[in-house]
Motif scaffolding. Structure first.
Motif, PDB file in Angstrom:
ATOM      1  N   TYR A 126       0.823  -1.207   0.000  1.00 14.53           N
ATOM      2  CA  TYR A 126       0.000   0.000   0.000  1.00 14.53           C
ATOM      3  C   TYR A 126       0.856   1.255   0.000  1.00 14.53           C
ATOM      4  CZ  TYR A 126      -4.033  -2.928   0.846  1.00 14.53           C
ATOM      5  OH  TYR A 126      -5.022  -3.856   0.713  1.00 14.53           O
TER       6      TYR A 126
ATOM      7  N   GLN B  32      -5.030   9.310   0.372  1.00 12.39           N
ATOM      8  CA  GLN B  32      -5.788   8.084   0.155  1.00 12.39           C
ATOM      9  C   GLN B  32      -4.834   6.895   0.162  1.00 12.39           C
ATOM     10  OE1 GLN B  32      -8.724   8.635  -3.267  1.00 12.39           O
ATOM     11  NE2 GLN B  32      -7.522  10.496  -3.338  1.00 12.39           N
ATOM     12  N   LYS B  33      -5.411   5.747   0.472  1.00 15.86           N
ATOM     13  CA  LYS B  33      -4.616   4.529   0.532  1.00 15.86           C
ATOM     14  C   LYS B  33      -4.778   3.788  -0.798  1.00 15.86           C
ATOM     15  CE  LYS B  33      -4.287   0.441   3.495  1.00 15.86           C
ATOM     16  NZ  LYS B  33      -5.134  -0.368   4.381  1.00 15.86           N
ATOM     17  N   PHE B  34      -3.658   3.533  -1.433  1.00 11.27           N
ATOM     18  CA  PHE B  34      -3.697   2.831  -2.717  1.00 11.27           C
ATOM     19  C   PHE B  34      -2.941   1.518  -2.622  1.00 11.27           C
ATOM     20  CE2 PHE B  34      -4.529   7.161  -4.165  1.00 11.27           C
ATOM     21  CZ  PHE B  34      -5.500   6.957  -5.131  1.00 11.27           C
TER      22      PHE B  34
ATOM     23  N   GLY C  90      -7.464   2.289  -5.456  1.00  7.78           N
ATOM     24  CA  GLY C  90      -8.062   2.559  -4.140  1.00  7.78           C
ATOM     25  C   GLY C  90      -9.263   1.662  -3.959  1.00  7.78           C
TER      26      GLY C  90
ATOM     27  N   GLU D  41     -10.644   4.521  -6.882  1.00  5.11           N
ATOM     28  CA  GLU D  41      -9.662   5.566  -7.124  1.00  5.11           C
ATOM     29  C   GLU D  41      -8.517   4.972  -7.946  1.00  5.11           C
ATOM     30  OE1 GLU D  41     -10.540   4.543  -4.088  1.00  5.11           O
ATOM     31  OE2 GLU D  41     -11.344   6.234  -2.944  1.00  5.11           O
TER      32      GLU D  41
END
Lengths: 206, 443
Positions: A125, A131-133, A167, A171
């Motif tokens: 991640y 934001q967490k991708f 995401g 995302e």
């Protein structure tokens, strides 16, 4: 608008150099993203060992420029992310690997070596734009041709390490590493009807 | 080498004008193995094509088409053919690929058709044991759940149903990935009928596909299937039942509310009912008068209400009486007529004492208009046959509390929710009988 244009010089005037596809998009296509009209003004055809995809460069009527990535039947609207990265992200991005040196003479690379791609980063991640991708794909790519206006030089044969991130609400993020620059793009996946396309290319039997 | 230029909007600019842009055309090429024509519909996306004549697998990821696997087999016929077009979920799709898949035991086999639309991308149309679903890949990172039995995606809760390896047993058509026979994947299915979330793992990729159950008839109609559709067996994991759990729950909640309302009404009635005698009399009828009609003196029903008529014979022992009663409204001449049998038997046998019936019986007449009434009573009795007189008493009560209406209402209210509940449970039992997690549902 400042645009880098040392594109494939030989290609100027003969647009057929791009590998053919059935994309319904073309330079001049218009869409609407988040209420703002945009126009496609350029395209890069990116190749990798398992196929090709289109990166459409677009200009929005509010003055910003961005991209519409068109790959495997999916569309993602995205914009270059130019803010400073937090240390943790910076480190994670650096650990992704490096592409091979640019080699514009190699016009039709079939299989790209992946020795420098850090496959271990898959599934990890990365925080971007608060934001967490998740890293879902890392691959060595090559520019298979370009047309129209682009924000940087994309000569045929230009190699990059391309990283796709996802995401959990759709995302989109991509990290593109060439031999000098690392560019980060953030945006989101959209369905065809979401962008209210106009001026699309006509397609046989469709 | 940095060479930034200000691009003027002039003829020098290599921007292709719309009139210069070629129409998108599917492409054909000659199979490098058998020279048969191989058509590529999803041009630019497909990277594997299987020759429809010799079944060779051809790498079309780039221009110098290369045979990945030579074959000399005829293409297998399938229910939907490569090139078939049909409208599903409001969009037109073309069948461009087909895979037969099996589980590892190779007992279960199912069909996966790859559908293509140049605007909307790809879908997978899956047929398994006569049940059809359409799947779309999700561009969302799905949290790996480990052994979690439930997973939440886009505000929908999915329950884990099955986990297993799948094998590609046969392929034809074209694919946007390097499809190959024998390819293994691990699939975990989660369900929220009519939806199904299938999470697939191979090498280093995790993909999630969201499926929706389709009506087989809709599929047959969309693709103009002429032959027979595969016979439907069992319940598919994501097949919607006639009732969902939520619907059955809601139904029961509604029923309970109706119970409460009926009970309230009954209680209100209980406290407001007059429950009063308006007539009472008794007769000793000698045998010779057995054929005479007894006419009562008039009595008054002071307001519209029900009327409970009780006939009794105090000395009835192992005998019967049959009353034929006519209730006559003196005001409008309306009549109601009914038979009222009274039977009372008792005795003892090896099992002990027994009795049946009673020495009285009731008839409730509902909702009679106010007015003056009389009864006309014809009698017949066992006593007459034994040459004995008949003791008869008749009492009439008005505005009595009617429990049977209440009970009957409750019973009626129960029928549908019980039916729905049983249907739901039976359907879910069938569905979960195929699951790896059957215990989960019944615990």
């Amino acid at each position: 608008m400042i645009v880098r244009r040392d594109v494939d010089v030989e290609a100027i005037g003969k647009m057929a150099t791009l590998p053919e596809d059935m994309s319904p998009l073309m330079i001049g296509s218009q869409g609407v993203y988040q209420g703002i009209r945009f126009h496609l003004i350029g395209r890069m055809k990116i190749g990798w060992k398992d196929g090709t995809w289109n990166e459409w460069y677009m200009t929005m009527e509010n003055g910003t420029n961005g991209w519409v990535a068109e790959a495997q039947g999916f569309y993602a609207v995205n914009f270059e992310y130019k803010q400073a990265l937090i240390a943790e992200t910076e480190k994670a991005v650096k650990a992704l690997g490096k592409p091979l040196l640019i080699d514009t003479s190699d016009n039709t690379p079939m299989y790209l070596p992946e020795s420098k791609v850090n496959k271990k980063a898959l599934g990890s991640y990365i925080f971007l734009d608060r934001q967490k991708f998740k890293v879902v794909d890392l691959k060595e790519t090559v520019c298979r041709g370009s047309e129209g206006e682009l924000p940087y030089a994309a000569p045929t044969g230009r190699r990059t390490l391309s990283v796709d991130l996802l995401g959990h609400k759709g995302e989109f993020a991509a990290i593109e590493i060439d031999h000098v620059t690392t560019r980060i793009y953030v945006g989101r996946y959209v369905d065809w009807p979401d962008l209210h396309w106009q001026q699309v290319r006509s397609l046989e039997n469709w | 080498m940095a060479d930034f230029t200000l691009i003027p909007k002039d003829d020098d600019n290599p921007v292709p004008q719309p009139h210069m842009i070629k129409k998108g055309n599917p492409k054909s090429f000659s199979c490098p193995n058998c020279a048969g024509t191989v058509k590529v519909e999803a041009l630019g996306l497909s990277i594997t094509a299987i020759c429809q004549f010799c079944s060779s697998v051809i790498d079309i990821a780039n221009e110098n088409y290369k045979i990945l696997k030579t074959a000399h087999e005829k293409t297998r016929p399938t229910l939907l053919n490569i090139g078939n077009k049909g409208r599903l979920q409001g969009l037109m799709w073309e069948v461009i690929g087909y895979m037969e898949k099996t589980d590892f035991s190779e007992i279960y086999r199912w069909d996966e058709y790859l559908l293509y639309n140049p605007y909307h991308g790809f879908r997978f149309l899956v047929q398994s044991q006569g049940h059809w679903s359409i799947y779309k890949l999700l561009k969302q990172s799905i949290q790996e759940q480990g052994i979690a039995l439930q997973i939440r995606v886009n505000n929908q809760k999915y329950t884990r149903f099955m986990n297993g390896k799948t094998l590609v047993a046969y392929v034809k058509g074209e694919f946007y990935w390097r499809v190959r026979k024998g390819e293994e994947t691990v699939v975990t299915d989660y369900i929220a009928p009519p939806y199904q979330l299938s999470i697939t793992k191979n090498d280093d990729e995790i993909t999630a596909a969201l499926g929706e159950y389709l009506d087989a008839k809709a599929v047959a109609k969309a693709f103009k299937v002429e032959g027979k559709m595969p016979y439907k067996t069992g319940v598919a994991p994501n097949q919607p039942g006639s009732y969902t759990g939520a619907e059955v729950g809601k139904l029961w909640l509604t029923t309970l509310s109706a119970f409460a309302i009926a009970t309230l009404i009954q209680f209100a009635y209980l406290f407001s009912a007059d429950n009063k005698y308006i007539y009472s009399n008794h007769w000793n009828i000698p045998v010779q008068n057995r054929n005479q009609t007894i006419a009562t003196e008039p009595f008054e029903l002071p307001k519209r209400s029900n009327m409970l008529i009780t006939g009794s014979s105090a000395d009835l022992r192992n005998d019967w009486v049959e009353l034929d009663i006519t209730v006559l409204n003196d005001n409008n001449e309306e009549v109601r007529q009914f038979k009222q049998p009274i039977e009372y038997y008792f005795g003892s046998d090896y099992d002990g004492t027994w009795s049946e019936g009673n020495n009285f019986s009731d008839t409730l007449l509902s909702s009679l208009p106010k007015g003056n009434y009389r009864l006309l009573i014809d009698t017949d009795a066992g006593a007459f046959q034994k040459n004995q007189p008949l003791q008869l008493a008749v009492k009439i009560k008005r505005d009595v509390i009617n429990w049977s209406n209440y009970g009957f209402t409750l019973l009626l209210l129960l029928i549908y929710p019980c039916y729905a509940g049983i249907r739901f449970l039976m359907f879910e039992k069938l569905r979960w009988s195929e699951s790896d997690y059957t215990d989960k549902f019944w615990s």
